[in-house]
Motif scaffolding. Structure first.
Motif, PDB file in Angstrom:
ATOM      1  N   PRO A  95      59.599  35.608  23.663  1.00 35.05           N
ATOM      2  CA  PRO A  95      59.235  34.167  23.635  1.00 35.05           C
ATOM      3  C   PRO A  95      57.992  33.951  22.485  1.00 35.05           C
ATOM      4  N   VAL A  96      57.137  34.763  22.600  1.00 40.45           N
ATOM      5  CA  VAL A  96      55.865  34.604  21.630  1.00 40.45           C
ATOM      6  C   VAL A  96      56.349  34.590  20.320  1.00 40.45           C
ATOM      7  N   LYS A  97      56.969  35.707  19.924  1.00 41.27           N
ATOM      8  CA  LYS A  97      57.399  36.047  18.649  1.00 41.27           C
ATOM      9  C   LYS A  97      58.237  34.878  18.132  1.00 41.27           C
ATOM     10  N   ALA A  98      58.983  34.437  18.988  1.00 45.92           N
ATOM     11  CA  ALA A  98      60.070  32.985  18.640  1.00 45.92           C
ATOM     12  C   ALA A  98      58.931  31.871  18.622  1.00 45.92           C
ATOM     13  N   GLY A  99      57.863  31.661  18.892  1.00 45.66           N
ATOM     14  CA  GLY A  99      56.957  30.653  18.818  1.00 45.66           C
ATOM     15  C   GLY A  99      57.050  29.655  19.910  1.00 45.66           C
ATOM     16  N   LEU A 100      57.651  30.266  21.021  1.00 40.31           N
ATOM     17  CA  LEU A 100      57.728  29.552  22.343  1.00 40.31           C
ATOM     18  C   LEU A 100      56.467  29.776  23.169  1.00 40.31           C
ATOM     19  N   GLY A 101      55.615  30.673  22.874  1.00 40.47           N
ATOM     20  CA  GLY A 101      54.458  31.103  23.836  1.00 40.47           C
ATOM     21  C   GLY A 101      55.189  31.738  25.034  1.00 40.47           C
ATOM     22  N   PRO A 102      53.984  32.609  25.767  1.00 40.26           N
ATOM     23  CA  PRO A 102      54.705  33.353  26.903  1.00 40.26           C
ATOM     24  C   PRO A 102      55.302  32.690  27.921  1.00 40.26           C
ATOM     25  N   GLN A 103      56.367  33.119  28.572  1.00 37.27           N
ATOM     26  CA  GLN A 103      56.920  32.494  29.549  1.00 37.27           C
ATOM     27  C   GLN A 103      56.803  33.358  30.764  1.00 37.27           C
ATOM     28  N   GLU A 104      56.542  32.720  31.943  1.00 38.88           N
ATOM     29  CA  GLU A 104      56.434  33.077  33.267  1.00 38.88           C
ATOM     30  C   GLU A 104      57.325  32.362  34.108  1.00 38.88           C
TER      31      GLU A 104
END
Length: 142
Positions: A121-130
């Protein structure tokens, strides 16, 4: 050629849809109790999961999770094909028919694949997901 063969426009989930999919996954995981999830990335056009041993065939399990996510998208009024009703009253699925499955056969595989999924998600520009349904992976003795 692949795009020309699609029946419907390609799906690009927005942030609200990603949250809805996560709620659907959580409900499905609670209902099916089939496998622990050690990593989950929900991206704009697909998702990644790293799971432990599964009670079902992993393809069947993925199908059940996709179904739970679809039900949640419909309940939240966020289904990408909300306005497209098929003759039987259903909506087209936003998911591919068959999942891409990669098996983790060792602790090393898990230790490689969990961070890979977490970085997506970070690589895709969405930021970290928890996600609340993701459990900490504790490697067993090697």
């Amino acid at each position: 050629m692949a795009r020309a063969s699609l029946k419907y426009e390609p799906v690009r989930f927005n942030l609200a849809q990603i949250q809805s999919i996560a709620r659907g996954f959580e409900r499905g995981l609670t209902q099916f109790r089939a496998a622990p999830v050690f990593a989950c990335a929900i991206l704009r056009d697909h998702f990644h999961l790293v799971i432990g041993r599964c009670r079902y065939d992993v393809r069947r399990f993925a199908g059940r999770l996709k179904g739970a996510a679809t039900k949640q998208l419909l309940a939240d009024g966020l289904h990408p094909f909300q306005r497209l009703v098929l003759p039987d009253g259903s909506r087209p699925s936003p998911w591919s028919v068959k999942p891409w499955v990669v098996y983790c056969d060792s602790v090393d595989d898990m230790l490689r694949d969990i961070p890979y999924v977490e970085r997506n998600p970070v690589k895709a520009g969405l930021g970290p997901q928890e996600w609340s349904f993701v459990a900490l992976y504790v490697p067993q003795e090697r």
